[in-house]
Scaffold this motif. Sequence first.
Motif, PDB file in Angstrom:
ATOM      1  N   UNK A   1     -41.231  67.074  59.740  1.00 38.49           N
ATOM      2  CA  UNK A   1     -42.565  67.344  59.019  1.00 38.49           C
ATOM      3  C   UNK A   1     -42.289  66.733  57.657  1.00 38.49           C
ATOM      4  N   UNK A   2     -41.080  66.491  57.083  1.00 38.83           N
ATOM      5  CA  UNK A   2     -40.870  65.897  55.750  1.00 38.83           C
ATOM      6  C   UNK A   2     -41.485  64.337  55.989  1.00 38.83           C
ATOM      7  N   UNK A   3     -41.168  63.723  57.171  1.00 42.19           N
ATOM      8  CA  UNK A   3     -41.359  62.262  57.332  1.00 42.19           C
ATOM      9  C   UNK A   3     -42.875  62.081  56.912  1.00 42.19           C
ATOM     10  N   UNK A   4     -43.835  62.998  57.502  1.00 43.41           N
ATOM     11  CA  UNK A   4     -45.210  62.736  57.344  1.00 43.41           C
ATOM     12  C   UNK A   4     -45.578  62.938  55.649  1.00 43.41           C
ATOM     13  N   UNK A   5     -44.704  63.947  55.181  1.00 46.06           N
ATOM     14  CA  UNK A   5     -45.045  63.946  53.866  1.00 46.06           C
ATOM     15  C   UNK A   5     -44.784  62.822  52.937  1.00 46.06           C
TER      16      UNK A   5
ATOM     17  N   UNK B   1     -35.198  57.658  54.084  1.00 39.00           N
ATOM     18  CA  UNK B   1     -35.163  58.848  53.049  1.00 39.00           C
ATOM     19  C   UNK B   1     -35.018  60.004  53.488  1.00 39.00           C
ATOM     20  N   UNK B   2     -35.456  60.373  54.673  1.00 39.25           N
ATOM     21  CA  UNK B   2     -35.005  61.684  55.514  1.00 39.25           C
ATOM     22  C   UNK B   2     -33.750  61.644  56.027  1.00 39.25           C
ATOM     23  N   UNK B   3     -33.178  60.619  56.471  1.00 36.00           N
ATOM     24  CA  UNK B   3     -31.964  60.423  57.005  1.00 36.00           C
ATOM     25  C   UNK B   3     -30.811  60.745  55.920  1.00 36.00           C
ATOM     26  N   UNK B   4     -31.119  60.041  54.600  1.00 30.15           N
ATOM     27  CA  UNK B   4     -30.104  60.034  53.675  1.00 30.15           C
ATOM     28  C   UNK B   4     -30.045  61.275  52.917  1.00 30.15           C
ATOM     29  N   UNK B   5     -31.139  61.897  52.578  1.00 35.44           N
ATOM     30  CA  UNK B   5     -31.228  63.137  51.706  1.00 35.44           C
ATOM     31  C   UNK B   5     -30.871  64.367  52.754  1.00 35.44           C
TER      32      UNK B   5
ATOM     33  N   UNK C   1     -42.050  71.665  47.527  1.00 31.64           N
ATOM     34  CA  UNK C   1     -43.196  72.118  47.340  1.00 31.64           C
ATOM     35  C   UNK C   1     -43.976  72.109  48.914  1.00 31.64           C
ATOM     36  N   UNK C   2     -43.583  70.999  49.458  1.00 25.65           N
ATOM     37  CA  UNK C   2     -44.608  70.725  50.741  1.00 25.65           C
ATOM     38  C   UNK C   2     -45.612  70.175  50.620  1.00 25.65           C
ATOM     39  N   UNK C   3     -45.865  69.700  49.309  1.00 27.67           N
ATOM     40  CA  UNK C   3     -47.375  68.917  48.782  1.00 27.67           C
ATOM     41  C   UNK C   3     -47.267  67.586  49.220  1.00 27.67           C
ATOM     42  N   UNK C   4     -48.583  66.991  49.484  1.00 28.99           N
ATOM     43  CA  UNK C   4     -48.593  65.615  49.733  1.00 28.99           C
ATOM     44  C   UNK C   4     -48.693  64.975  48.323  1.00 28.99           C
ATOM     45  N   UNK C   5     -48.554  63.583  48.207  1.00 33.41           N
ATOM     46  CA  UNK C   5     -48.513  62.729  47.133  1.00 33.41           C
ATOM     47  C   UNK C   5     -49.822  62.733  46.385  1.00 33.41           C
ATOM     48  N   UNK C   6     -49.812  62.978  44.901  1.00 34.71           N
ATOM     49  CA  UNK C   6     -51.009  62.767  44.307  1.00 34.71           C
ATOM     50  C   UNK C   6     -50.897  61.986  43.214  1.00 34.71           C
ATOM     51  N   UNK C   7     -51.466  61.080  43.164  1.00 32.15           N
ATOM     52  CA  UNK C   7     -51.589  59.989  41.870  1.00 32.15           C
ATOM     53  C   UNK C   7     -52.233  60.916  40.545  1.00 32.15           C
ATOM     54  N   UNK C   8     -51.484  60.128  39.608  1.00 29.77           N
ATOM     55  CA  UNK C   8     -51.697  60.730  38.160  1.00 29.77           C
ATOM     56  C   UNK C   8     -53.172  60.387  37.822  1.00 29.77           C
TER      57      UNK C   8
ATOM     58  N   UNK D   1     -46.756  58.833  50.388  1.00 28.58           N
ATOM     59  CA  UNK D   1     -46.630  57.978  49.062  1.00 28.58           C
ATOM     60  C   UNK D   1     -46.859  56.773  49.284  1.00 28.58           C
ATOM     61  N   UNK D   2     -47.897  56.281  48.223  1.00 31.39           N
ATOM     62  CA  UNK D   2     -48.265  54.631  48.675  1.00 31.39           C
ATOM     63  C   UNK D   2     -46.882  53.912  48.275  1.00 31.39           C
ATOM     64  N   UNK D   3     -46.529  52.859  49.028  1.00 33.31           N
ATOM     65  CA  UNK D   3     -45.364  51.994  49.165  1.00 33.31           C
ATOM     66  C   UNK D   3     -44.257  52.440  49.956  1.00 33.31           C
TER      67      UNK D   3
END
Length: 204
Positions: A72-76, A91-95, A197-204, A80-82
Amino acid sequence: MLNLLLSNRRGRAWNETKRKQLLEIARHSLPDLHGIEAQKAVLRSYIHLLQTYQDCMDDLLRSMQSLAESIETYALLRTIPGVGPLTAAMLVAEIGDIKRFPSVKQLTAFAGLDSAVHESGTFKSKKNRISKRGSSYLRTALYQATVAGISKQIHGPRNSTLFQFYQQKRSEGKPAKVAIVATSHKLLRIIFGMWNSGSAFQAN
């Protein structure tokens, strides 16, 4: 060339000697056909071996991405743009399990993005002991995602949040690479918050 040599005023004997020397040089300068064929065979073997390795790498990347997509975290992270497919998988594998990092400070230390270890004589500080000694793969993934995020597209930067932070560091007089590392640190803090938090990315 031969006629010029034979008509040289130094004499026929001298010309004949030079002619033989030139023919000998030319003879040794001609390509060795057998040698070339052998080199071609070796080169073909190397090309085949390289292609085999490339195919294996492609298969591994596909398998890795397929496994990552089931998390699930992969889709999360992909929100993130980029952060592309491969970067998200890294990131998933290392963290791994974010819960093993009680604070973002510990995750930062694991990534090796915190301050350097201060050593004096036989004394070694116990603080930040893995600074710049953490996961190089995690640092690479963060760096790549940061560079991709701050890169300008037709309609502006891919990730406005990271771009603004990067520009701020540049305006403070930081060199480009230093600013990118600082922005990578910010990206890691964003990831830590999103993951917990399980929340998707949100730009400032």
